[in-house]
Design a protein around this motif. Sequence first.
Motif, PDB file in Angstrom:
ATOM      1  N   TRP A   1      -0.837  -3.404  -6.595  1.00 34.95           N
ATOM      2  CA  TRP A   1       0.618  -3.373  -6.725  1.00 34.95           C
ATOM      3  C   TRP A   1       1.058  -2.332  -7.753  1.00 34.95           C
ATOM      4  O   TRP A   1       2.031  -1.599  -7.555  1.00 34.95           O
ATOM      5  CB  TRP A   1       1.130  -4.755  -7.129  1.00 34.95           C
ATOM      6  CG  TRP A   1       1.620  -5.546  -5.956  1.00 34.95           C
ATOM      7  CD1 TRP A   1       0.953  -6.522  -5.277  1.00 34.95           C
ATOM      8  CD2 TRP A   1       2.882  -5.410  -5.311  1.00 34.95           C
ATOM      9  NE1 TRP A   1       1.723  -7.004  -4.256  1.00 34.95           N
ATOM     10  CE2 TRP A   1       2.913  -6.349  -4.249  1.00 34.95           C
ATOM     11  CE3 TRP A   1       3.986  -4.590  -5.518  1.00 34.95           C
ATOM     12  CZ2 TRP A   1       4.000  -6.474  -3.408  1.00 34.95           C
ATOM     13  CZ3 TRP A   1       5.090  -4.726  -4.676  1.00 34.95           C
ATOM     14  CH2 TRP A   1       5.087  -5.662  -3.633  1.00 34.95           C
TER      15      TRP A   1
ATOM     16  N   GLY B   1      11.246   0.034   1.178  1.00 38.03           N
ATOM     17  CA  GLY B   1      11.335  -0.788  -0.020  1.00 38.03           C
ATOM     18  C   GLY B   1      11.804  -0.048  -1.258  1.00 38.03           C
ATOM     19  O   GLY B   1      11.848  -0.636  -2.343  1.00 38.03           O
TER      20      GLY B   1
ATOM     21  N   GLN C   1       6.664 -14.918   4.022  1.00 39.35           N
ATOM     22  CA  GLN C   1       7.998 -14.509   3.584  1.00 39.35           C
ATOM     23  C   GLN C   1       7.853 -13.140   2.950  1.00 39.35           C
ATOM     24  O   GLN C   1       7.386 -13.018   1.823  1.00 39.35           O
ATOM     25  CB  GLN C   1       8.563 -15.523   2.583  1.00 39.35           C
ATOM     26  CG  GLN C   1      10.073 -15.488   2.435  1.00 39.35           C
ATOM     27  CD  GLN C   1      10.784 -16.123   3.623  1.00 39.35           C
ATOM     28  OE1 GLN C   1      10.203 -16.944   4.323  1.00 39.35           O
ATOM     29  NE2 GLN C   1      12.031 -15.742   3.837  1.00 39.35           N
ATOM     30  N   ASP C   2       8.291 -12.056   3.664  1.00 38.77           N
ATOM     31  CA  ASP C   2       7.929 -10.707   3.216  1.00 38.77           C
ATOM     32  C   ASP C   2       9.015  -9.656   3.469  1.00 38.77           C
ATOM     33  O   ASP C   2       8.731  -8.653   4.127  1.00 38.77           O
ATOM     34  CB  ASP C   2       6.630 -10.286   3.897  1.00 38.77           C
ATOM     35  CG  ASP C   2       6.102  -8.972   3.350  1.00 38.77           C
ATOM     36  OD1 ASP C   2       6.216  -8.754   2.136  1.00 38.77           O
ATOM     37  OD2 ASP C   2       5.598  -8.167   4.149  1.00 38.77           O
ATOM     38  N   PRO C   3      10.224  -9.681   2.954  1.00 39.65           N
ATOM     39  CA  PRO C   3      10.862 -10.815   2.293  1.00 39.65           C
ATOM     40  C   PRO C   3      11.432 -11.813   3.298  1.00 39.65           C
ATOM     41  O   PRO C   3      11.674 -12.947   2.966  1.00 39.65           O
ATOM     42  CB  PRO C   3      11.976 -10.145   1.487  1.00 39.65           C
ATOM     43  CG  PRO C   3      12.346  -8.969   2.315  1.00 39.65           C
ATOM     44  CD  PRO C   3      11.070  -8.500   2.962  1.00 39.65           C
ATOM     45  N   LYS C   4      11.645 -11.344   4.551  1.00 38.02           N
ATOM     46  CA  LYS C   4      12.125 -12.279   5.556  1.00 38.02           C
ATOM     47  C   LYS C   4      10.940 -12.973   6.216  1.00 38.02           C
ATOM     48  O   LYS C   4       9.789 -12.531   6.123  1.00 38.02           O
ATOM     49  CB  LYS C   4      12.970 -11.564   6.605  1.00 38.02           C
ATOM     50  CG  LYS C   4      12.228 -10.500   7.404  1.00 38.02           C
ATOM     51  CD  LYS C   4      13.179  -9.780   8.337  1.00 38.02           C
ATOM     52  CE  LYS C   4      12.443  -8.682   9.129  1.00 38.02           C
ATOM     53  NZ  LYS C   4      13.368  -7.951  10.031  1.00 38.02           N
TER      54      LYS C   4
ATOM     55  N   ARG D   1      14.721  -6.452  -3.263  1.00 41.72           N
ATOM     56  CA  ARG D   1      13.912  -7.387  -2.477  1.00 41.72           C
ATOM     57  C   ARG D   1      12.415  -7.097  -2.621  1.00 41.72           C
ATOM     58  O   ARG D   1      11.593  -8.003  -2.548  1.00 41.72           O
ATOM     59  CB  ARG D   1      14.323  -7.332  -1.009  1.00 41.72           C
ATOM     60  CG  ARG D   1      14.029  -6.020  -0.291  1.00 41.72           C
ATOM     61  CD  ARG D   1      14.476  -6.091   1.153  1.00 41.72           C
ATOM     62  NE  ARG D   1      14.095  -4.898   1.896  1.00 41.72           N
ATOM     63  CZ  ARG D   1      14.385  -4.694   3.157  1.00 41.72           C
ATOM     64  NH1 ARG D   1      15.078  -5.591   3.831  1.00 41.72           N
ATOM     65  NH2 ARG D   1      13.977  -3.603   3.783  1.00 41.72           N
ATOM     66  N   THR D   2      12.063  -5.815  -2.831  1.00 42.13           N
ATOM     67  CA  THR D   2      10.655  -5.480  -3.043  1.00 42.13           C
ATOM     68  C   THR D   2      10.178  -6.027  -4.381  1.00 42.13           C
ATOM     69  O   THR D   2       9.062  -6.547  -4.493  1.00 42.13           O
ATOM     70  CB  THR D   2      10.459  -3.958  -2.994  1.00 42.13           C
ATOM     71  OG1 THR D   2      11.058  -3.439  -1.802  1.00 42.13           O
ATOM     72  CG2 THR D   2       8.989  -3.599  -3.012  1.00 42.13           C
TER      73      THR D   2
ATOM     74  N   ARG E   1       7.176 -12.944  -6.616  1.00 41.70           N
ATOM     75  CA  ARG E   1       6.658 -14.139  -5.932  1.00 41.70           C
ATOM     76  C   ARG E   1       5.148 -14.084  -5.805  1.00 41.70           C
ATOM     77  O   ARG E   1       4.452 -15.083  -5.997  1.00 41.70           O
ATOM     78  CB  ARG E   1       7.292 -14.250  -4.545  1.00 41.70           C
ATOM     79  CG  ARG E   1       8.758 -14.684  -4.560  1.00 41.70           C
ATOM     80  CD  ARG E   1       9.328 -14.639  -3.162  1.00 41.70           C
ATOM     81  NE  ARG E   1      10.713 -15.087  -3.118  1.00 41.70           N
ATOM     82  CZ  ARG E   1      11.519 -14.927  -2.083  1.00 41.70           C
ATOM     83  NH1 ARG E   1      11.081 -14.310  -0.985  1.00 41.70           N
ATOM     84  NH2 ARG E   1      12.767 -15.362  -2.120  1.00 41.70           N
ATOM     85  N   LYS E   2       4.620 -12.905  -5.475  1.00 40.85           N
ATOM     86  CA  LYS E   2       3.175 -12.760  -5.350  1.00 40.85           C
ATOM     87  C   LYS E   2       2.492 -12.998  -6.688  1.00 40.85           C
ATOM     88  O   LYS E   2       1.437 -13.654  -6.751  1.00 40.85           O
ATOM     89  CB  LYS E   2       2.849 -11.349  -4.838  1.00 40.85           C
ATOM     90  CG  LYS E   2       1.369 -11.064  -4.670  1.00 40.85           C
ATOM     91  CD  LYS E   2       0.742 -11.955  -3.613  1.00 40.85           C
ATOM     92  CE  LYS E   2      -0.718 -11.594  -3.389  1.00 40.85           C
ATOM     93  NZ  LYS E   2      -1.366 -12.476  -2.392  1.00 40.85           N
TER      94      LYS E   2
ATOM     95  N   ARG F   1       9.647  -9.723  -4.069  1.00 43.48           N
ATOM     96  CA  ARG F   1       8.397 -10.019  -3.370  1.00 43.48           C
ATOM     97  C   ARG F   1       7.205  -9.921  -4.317  1.00 43.48           C
ATOM     98  O   ARG F   1       6.299 -10.766  -4.295  1.00 43.48           O
ATOM     99  CB  ARG F   1       8.237  -9.054  -2.187  1.00 43.48           C
ATOM    100  CG  ARG F   1       7.029  -9.368  -1.327  1.00 43.48           C
ATOM    101  CD  ARG F   1       7.110  -8.700   0.024  1.00 43.48           C
ATOM    102  NE  ARG F   1       6.891  -7.271  -0.054  1.00 43.48           N
ATOM    103  CZ  ARG F   1       7.771  -6.350   0.288  1.00 43.48           C
ATOM    104  NH1 ARG F   1       8.967  -6.714   0.711  1.00 43.48           N
ATOM    105  NH2 ARG F   1       7.485  -5.067   0.205  1.00 43.48           N
TER     106      ARG F   1
END
Length: 359
Positions: A327, A281, A68-71, A294-295, A301-302, A298
């Motif tokens: 990151w 992004g 999922q990255d993002p989709k 969305r970036t 989530r990571k 992501r």
Amino acid sequence: MKRVGGLYEQVCAFENLYDAALRARRGKRYRPDVAAFHFNLEAELLGLRKDLLSKTYQPGAYRAFYIQDPKRRLISAAPYRDRVVHHALCRVIEPVFERGFIHASYANRMDKGTHAALDRCTSFARRYRFALKCDIEKYFPSIDHALLLEPIARKIKCRDTLWLIERIVANANPQEEVVRYFPGDDLFTPFHRRHGIPIGNLTSQFFANIYLDGFDHFVQERLRPRAYLRFVDDFVLFGESSEELRGMLRSIQDYLNGLRLRLHPTKCHVMPVRDGVPFLGWQVYADHRRLRRRTGVRFQRKLAELTREHSQGRIPLDRVRASVMSWIGHLQHGDTMGLRRKLLGAAVFGPGWARTASR
């Protein structure tokens, strides 16, 4: 156009295969399949060289999984032996194509990459009033095999090298289903033509640049916007007039029809640069950049995944820190201090973590 021959001996040379194995191992040396290959490296490479020279080489099956990255995306991991072949091939044929690529293509090229593309986008945002931002819909699953091999054969005349390329392309595992009709198609054309190359292959990244190289030249030399840059399937044209850029949009889709590609129906817009240009992004402005939501999601989530795996003892702190520092290095290319303090300050992995979070 001069075609290049005599490449296959270079691809199969033991020294080239050895260097390819070292490149393929980077960041993966502790994986069981990689360790097993390098434990008996000389024999493995000699066997691989024999298969290549006799043309009995057969790529193995891919290991496919979704991220999922993002989709949701299908990632395909080739067996390690095949990844060595991919590196050996690209080391030899990349220079043949590299000199023909335009400067505005930034993905998967030496001294280019994401941050160089963002810097270039910022430079253009300072000089021009309007931007046309476009995205090709389902790019990798849509790449047509026959149309991909045509420009490759126009540059390479070495039959054995073309055989290897065709074998790699033909071994692509089933990708996301894409059924589209283009001018001249009959009812069955989309089902007869093989399409789709695996996301995750080194060769796929390189082939993706070759596939759009003609398009790059078309935009730069025929449409001639004030400025242009592309990163894989995302590209931006800059100009002083919104009407001028909208006029180019139809020509762009007409050209892409010939490649059996479609622009994304909701991600192609002409916009004033002062409102920010969405690219890789980020929202790029003339004097700053903001991370797109969305970036940031992501990254969040990571970070949650790393927290969970570390708390379960599955990954050591050094690996967590390396991932987070990567990151941070990316986030430092924009105005993200508040985001970094909020997300990283709340994460606790062990002694010394506060120093990492404050960077």
